[in-house]
Design an enzyme around this catalytic site. Structure first.
Site, PDB file in Angstrom:
ATOM      1  N   GLU A  28       0.751  -1.100   0.088  1.00  6.53           N
ATOM      2  CA  GLU A  28       0.048   0.043  -0.150  1.00  6.53           C
ATOM      3  C   GLU A  28       0.984   1.110   0.042  1.00  6.53           C
ATOM      4  O   GLU A  28       1.712   1.440   0.855  1.00  6.53           O
ATOM      5  CB  GLU A  28      -0.776  -0.137   1.150  1.00  6.53           C
ATOM      6  CG  GLU A  28      -1.956   1.047   1.151  1.00  6.53           C
ATOM      7  CD  GLU A  28      -2.860   1.360   2.487  1.00  6.53           C
ATOM      8  OE1 GLU A  28      -2.446   0.408   3.560  1.00  6.53           O
ATOM      9  OE2 GLU A  28      -3.802   1.725   2.625  1.00  6.53           O
TER      10      GLU A  28
ATOM     11  N   LYS B  79      -9.868   3.084  -2.487  1.00  5.43           N
ATOM     12  CA  LYS B  79     -10.107   2.608  -1.273  1.00  5.43           C
ATOM     13  C   LYS B  79     -11.304   2.854  -0.742  1.00  5.43           C
ATOM     14  O   LYS B  79     -11.635   4.145  -0.493  1.00  5.43           O
ATOM     15  CB  LYS B  79      -8.994   2.953  -0.332  1.00  5.43           C
ATOM     16  CG  LYS B  79      -9.054   2.249   1.155  1.00  5.43           C
ATOM     17  CD  LYS B  79      -7.785   2.495   1.936  1.00  5.43           C
ATOM     18  CE  LYS B  79      -7.774   2.132   3.133  1.00  5.43           C
ATOM     19  NZ  LYS B  79      -6.275   2.097   3.869  1.00  5.43           N
TER      20      LYS B  79
ATOM     21  N   CYS C 222      -5.987  -2.489   2.314  1.00  3.91           N
ATOM     22  CA  CYS C 222      -5.843  -2.611   3.795  1.00  3.91           C
ATOM     23  C   CYS C 222      -7.293  -2.660   4.490  1.00  3.91           C
ATOM     24  O   CYS C 222      -7.921  -3.668   4.685  1.00  3.91           O
ATOM     25  CB  CYS C 222      -4.910  -1.349   4.190  1.00  3.91           C
ATOM     26  SG  CYS C 222      -4.249  -1.566   5.690  1.00  3.91           S
TER      27      CYS C 222
END
Lengths: 293, 293
Positions: free
Chosen positions: A49, A122, A159
């Site tokens: 990431e 995200k 994540c």
């Protein structure tokens, strides 16, 4: 649905790195690792990431916005070029400057000819001590897509997304065969002794469960090394569609994990444990509510 | 929301049994185990799936419908009486005859005064070699509720439900603090050597992930022993809201697992790993679709 035949084997490479504060250095080292992985037979290479910098969210610091770039931009273009040069698919996670005051934590999938196969922003943004992401990142607005590539249909969660079964299911329903999670998760110094093992185990368990529930491959790529107060716990891994660990990196130390994924396993597993067959889509509407009590 | 204060400790008992073909015998033995568990301090006792008989679905045999009962019926009334007698909540899984030609795989939660706290009808019905449940059971029509009891707010999924993150999430959103899974899962003789360990691991991983994703206690109660071709794998367990195993029974052998659950852990865990806070309910509508490709 996919550009690969159902019995194709895909070699996935996970690049577990340490990250310095120098973007040029991180990019150069990532490009180096991509080239090495391609030389070793990798077809799809995933970076961790926000690989171009140190994890920017340990404090709320306006200067860190300067690390972001538009997409396309210099870093994304370097990855696109590497994809074409080596004939590999690349999953790159970037700090995206979309507009003034509008920043995202974005993943780009570059196809093996260097073209953009797809973009994901995200969707689930955390906010916890040392992970102040809500300060930096606007929640994504592109849903939970997957993208056909030369080496299979690929989805990317980032994540915090990895804790959400909803996200994994939606990626699977969109046709994903391999679900990548670039991630930056580590131990806090005053928690590691008491909770560290349980935290890591929960993280791995959660993503293995996505593989099982959805009958697809899951590949998590984490940072390693210490940055400020965070000790990133590495342990990048690939799980097969039964949730078995095919390979796992160490907690400490840089490593490139190259793992063969037989995409034909997906249909075999899903017809033997036919979870997708029996979903009660007539009874799931409550999932779009905050609470039902 | 719940009838217990947030810092109450609840002792959960999981009754892992062998089952004979004689209903009277299974019921007598279950009542015995309930009494023993209550004597040892249990507050909530959960029996395994369809505990009153052997697992009826290894073949498609019309005679097995004779084992079903209405609810209320003799077996449910015996459990209600035991709940009141011992002052414990009981989770009982029953083969329900609802109407001629309409049968369900049903769980009843009896409150500690013997009243019915709630009824759940198995929503996800499997159909696989030796698990021919679609022949017997009409899919449930009561959604994914939870029920306040004297000892916490309780939800019950049944066996195949345990593979569905949607179900676990909906139970959690309804306010469940402890999610029980009465179950009857075992190894097939020609698969155990090659796949047995992976199958059991996937089963446990999946339910631990429900505990993690939802920050609640998960308790799975499985049969043990051999019936026909199936070797039920026992291994009943309780996981805490971080997914840690608090206790686990052996694969072989009868056992009553009594496990202390501190319900105050739920809020502590959910504020430290705040997954419920960040759900993207604006983007989950695809979960009510069969496939999105």
């Amino acid at each position: 649905m996919s550009s690969v035949s159902s019995n194709q084997t895909v070699n996935v490479a996970l690049v577990q790195m340490r990250h310095s504060a120098a973007k040029d250095e991180n990019l150069a080292r990532a490009l180096d690792r991509i080239g090495q992985a391609a030389g070793a037979g990798a077809n799809v290479v995933c970076l961790s990431e926000l690989f171009a910098g140190q994890y920017p969210c340990q404090s709320e610091d306006h200067r860190r916005f300067d690390e972001a770039e538009p997409i396309p931009g210099p870093t994304s273009e370097a990855l696109a070029k590497a994809a074409a040069e080596h004939g590999v698919v690349i999953v790159g996670s970037l700090f995206e400057r979309r507009a003034p005051g509008l920043y995202h934590n974005t993943a780009v999938v570059f196809d093996a000819d260097g073209s953009t196969a797809g973009v994901y922003r995200k969707m689930h943004i955390p906010d916890d001590p040392l992970y102040y992401e809500k300060f930096y990142f606007t929640p994504g607005d592109l849903g939970f897509p997957s993208f056909p590539t030369r080496f299979g249909r690929i989805a990317v969660g980032v994540c915090w997304d990895q804790w959400y079964p909803e996200a994994a299911r939606l990626f699977a329903l969109s046709g994903a065969q391999i679900l990548f999670y670039p991630t930056a998760i580590g131990w806090l110094p005053d928690e590691k002794d008491e909770f560290g093992a349980s935290q890591h185990e929960a993280w791995q368990t959660m993503m293995r469960s996505h593989a099982i529930a959805n009958g697809l491959f899951v590949a998590a790529v984490n940072r390693t090394g210490r940055e400020g107060q965070l000790e990133f716990w590495g342990a990048s891994f690939v799980a097969d569609p039964n949730g078995n660990l095919l390979a796992r990196a160490e907690h400490a130390g840089e490593e490139t994990l190259i793992v063969e994924c037989d995409l034909a396993r997906i249909d075999a597993v899903r017809t033997h444990w036919p979870f997708l067959r029996d979903r009660r889509i007539d009874a799931y509407e409550g999932l779009t509510r905050r609470f039902l009590d």
